[in-house]
Design a protein around this motif. Structure first.
Motif, PDB file in Angstrom:
ATOM      1  N   PRO A  42       0.817  -1.210   0.000  1.00 20.48           N
ATOM      2  CA  PRO A  42       0.000   0.000   0.000  1.00 20.48           C
ATOM      3  C   PRO A  42       0.853   1.263   0.000  1.00 20.48           C
ATOM      4  N   ASP A  43       0.206   2.379  -0.256  1.00 19.10           N
ATOM      5  CA  ASP A  43       0.838   3.697  -0.143  1.00 19.10           C
ATOM      6  C   ASP A  43       2.118   3.836  -0.963  1.00 19.10           C
ATOM      7  N   TRP A  44       2.052   3.367  -2.195  1.00 21.19           N
ATOM      8  CA  TRP A  44       3.157   3.549  -3.134  1.00 21.19           C
ATOM      9  C   TRP A  44       3.240   5.042  -3.441  1.00 21.19           C
ATOM     10  N   ARG A  45       4.418   5.621  -3.521  1.00 21.05           N
ATOM     11  CA  ARG A  45       4.621   7.065  -3.580  1.00 21.05           C
ATOM     12  C   ARG A  45       3.948   7.796  -4.747  1.00 21.05           C
ATOM     13  N   PRO A  46       4.139   7.384  -6.005  1.00 19.60           N
ATOM     14  CA  PRO A  46       3.637   8.224  -7.107  1.00 19.60           C
ATOM     15  C   PRO A  46       2.118   8.238  -7.164  1.00 19.60           C
ATOM     16  N   THR A  47       1.572   9.356  -7.643  1.00 23.05           N
ATOM     17  CA  THR A  47       0.120   9.465  -7.799  1.00 23.05           C
ATOM     18  C   THR A  47      -0.295   9.714  -9.241  1.00 23.05           C
ATOM     19  N   ALA A  48       0.683   9.898 -10.129  1.00 25.28           N
ATOM     20  CA  ALA A  48       0.391  10.134 -11.554  1.00 25.28           C
ATOM     21  C   ALA A  48       1.582   9.672 -12.382  1.00 25.28           C
ATOM     22  N   ALA A  49       1.319   9.348 -13.653  1.00 31.64           N
ATOM     23  CA  ALA A  49       2.368   8.826 -14.527  1.00 31.64           C
ATOM     24  C   ALA A  49       3.534   9.793 -14.668  1.00 31.64           C
ATOM     25  N   ASP A  50       3.251  11.094 -14.704  1.00 28.69           N
ATOM     26  CA  ASP A  50       4.349  12.052 -14.867  1.00 28.69           C
ATOM     27  C   ASP A  50       5.188  12.218 -13.608  1.00 28.69           C
ATOM     28  N   GLN A  51       4.776  11.636 -12.495  1.00 30.30           N
ATOM     29  CA  GLN A  51       5.561  11.658 -11.254  1.00 30.30           C
ATOM     30  C   GLN A  51       6.450  10.430 -11.095  1.00 30.30           C
ATOM     31  N   LEU A  52       6.208   9.406 -11.883  1.00 28.78           N
ATOM     32  CA  LEU A  52       6.970   8.165 -11.755  1.00 28.78           C
ATOM     33  C   LEU A  52       8.444   8.379 -12.070  1.00 28.78           C
ATOM     34  N   THR A  53       9.293   7.753 -11.272  1.00 27.34           N
ATOM     35  CA  THR A  53      10.736   7.752 -11.521  1.00 27.34           C
ATOM     36  C   THR A  53      11.201   6.301 -11.627  1.00 27.34           C
ATOM     37  N   PRO A  54      12.367   6.067 -12.211  1.00 28.32           N
ATOM     38  CA  PRO A  54      12.890   4.699 -12.226  1.00 28.32           C
ATOM     39  C   PRO A  54      13.023   4.120 -10.812  1.00 28.32           C
ATOM     40  N   GLY A  73      -4.828   5.520 -13.861  1.00 26.04           N
ATOM     41  CA  GLY A  73      -6.011   6.303 -13.534  1.00 26.04           C
ATOM     42  C   GLY A  73      -7.127   6.061 -14.525  1.00 26.04           C
ATOM     43  N   PRO A  74      -8.044   7.017 -14.672  1.00 26.87           N
ATOM     44  CA  PRO A  74      -9.180   6.818 -15.568  1.00 26.87           C
ATOM     45  C   PRO A  74      -8.806   6.834 -17.047  1.00 26.87           C
ATOM     46  N   ARG A  75      -7.602   7.345 -17.362  1.00 25.77           N
ATOM     47  CA  ARG A  75      -7.133   7.379 -18.758  1.00 25.77           C
ATOM     48  C   ARG A  75      -5.711   6.854 -18.836  1.00 25.77           C
ATOM     49  N   GLN A  76      -5.370   6.295 -19.963  1.00 20.63           N
ATOM     50  CA  GLN A  76      -4.021   5.803 -20.196  1.00 20.63           C
ATOM     51  C   GLN A  76      -3.060   6.983 -20.331  1.00 20.63           C
ATOM     52  N   ARG A  77      -1.984   6.956 -19.542  1.00 17.38           N
ATOM     53  CA  ARG A  77      -0.940   7.988 -19.595  1.00 17.38           C
ATOM     54  C   ARG A  77       0.404   7.275 -19.520  1.00 17.38           C
ATOM     55  N   PHE A  78       1.270   7.528 -20.459  1.00 16.64           N
ATOM     56  CA  PHE A  78       2.557   6.846 -20.480  1.00 16.64           C
ATOM     57  C   PHE A  78       3.570   7.547 -19.582  1.00 16.64           C
ATOM     58  N   PRO A  79       4.364   6.761 -18.854  1.00  9.20           N
ATOM     59  CA  PRO A  79       5.435   7.346 -18.045  1.00  9.20           C
ATOM     60  C   PRO A  79       6.610   7.725 -18.943  1.00  9.20           C
ATOM     61  N   SER A  80       7.625   8.304 -18.350  1.00  3.25           N
ATOM     62  CA  SER A  80       8.810   8.714 -19.119  1.00  3.25           C
ATOM     63  C   SER A  80       9.537   7.502 -19.703  1.00  3.25           C
ATOM     64  N   ALA A  81      10.360   7.762 -20.697  1.00  4.87           N
ATOM     65  CA  ALA A  81      11.165   6.703 -21.309  1.00  4.87           C
ATOM     66  C   ALA A  81      12.102   6.079 -20.286  1.00  4.87           C
ATOM     67  N   ALA A  82      12.602   6.865 -19.348  1.00  5.15           N
ATOM     68  CA  ALA A  82      13.510   6.331 -18.316  1.00  5.15           C
ATOM     69  C   ALA A  82      12.792   5.321 -17.427  1.00  5.15           C
ATOM     70  N   VAL A  83      11.540   5.588 -17.107  1.00  4.05           N
ATOM     71  CA  VAL A  83      10.764   4.650 -16.288  1.00  4.05           C
ATOM     72  C   VAL A  83      10.546   3.356 -17.064  1.00  4.05           C
ATOM     73  N   MET A  84      10.150   3.466 -18.312  1.00  5.33           N
ATOM     74  CA  MET A  84       9.928   2.265 -19.121  1.00  5.33           C
ATOM     75  C   MET A  84      11.227   1.474 -19.275  1.00  5.33           C
ATOM     76  N   ALA A  85      12.327   2.171 -19.499  1.00  6.05           N
ATOM     77  CA  ALA A  85      13.624   1.504 -19.661  1.00  6.05           C
ATOM     78  C   ALA A  85      14.062   0.789 -18.391  1.00  6.05           C
ATOM     79  N   SER A  86      13.669   1.309 -17.218  1.00  2.00           N
ATOM     80  CA  SER A  86      14.071   0.682 -15.958  1.00  2.00           C
ATOM     81  C   SER A  86      13.529  -0.742 -15.834  1.00  2.00           C
ATOM     82  N   LEU A  87      12.462  -1.046 -16.540  1.00  2.00           N
ATOM     83  CA  LEU A  87      11.920  -2.403 -16.560  1.00  2.00           C
ATOM     84  C   LEU A  87      12.380  -3.160 -17.799  1.00  2.00           C
ATOM     85  N   LEU A  88      12.231  -2.531 -18.955  1.00  2.00           N
ATOM     86  CA  LEU A  88      12.495  -3.222 -20.216  1.00  2.00           C
ATOM     87  C   LEU A  88      13.945  -3.670 -20.350  1.00  2.00           C
TER      88      LEU A  88
END
Length: 124
Positions: A42-54, A73-88
């Protein structure tokens, strides 16, 4: 939207998504969280895709997923490329979708026995 699929061997089941939050078992969670069929963070820090960090994704990686479903959230919002790269770059799949789609997809993949983590972004 109400979900009704039963997964009796799971500790946590996604049962619905509404403007108030995400229904996990019998509790509506109104702040961001991570979920597997057996672990709730619970209580994961980010509240929006643009707040996500790696660094935020480290909590999801600690759950040893093959795939992370990111509900934005209610609409699809992509995080930054750095966030996606941290997984991919680690060979971990990332699917970005709205919360309702993430809940439906999580239940299907978890029932299939996939190592999936659902990461839900909620305004709190």
């Amino acid at each position: 939207m109400q979900l009704s699929q039963e997964n009796p061997d799971f500790n946590y089941v996604l049962r619905g998504v509404s403007p108030a939050g995400v229904l996990v078992n019998q509790e509506t969670l109104a702040s961001s969280f991570l979920l597997t069929p057996h672990v709730l963070v619970p209580d994961w820090r980010p509240t929006a895709a643009d707040q996500l960090t790696p660094e935020d994704m480290q909590a999801a990686l600690a759950l040893d997923p093959v795939l992370v479903l990111l509900g934005t959230g209610p609409r699809q919002r992509f995080p930054s490329a750095a966030v996606m790269a941290s997984l991919l770059t680690r060979g971990i799949g990332l699917e970005v979708m709205d919360n309702a789609a993430a809940a439906r997809t999580f239940n299907v993949l978890a029932t299939e026995g996939r190592r999936v983590v659902a990461a839900f972004l909620l305004p709190g």
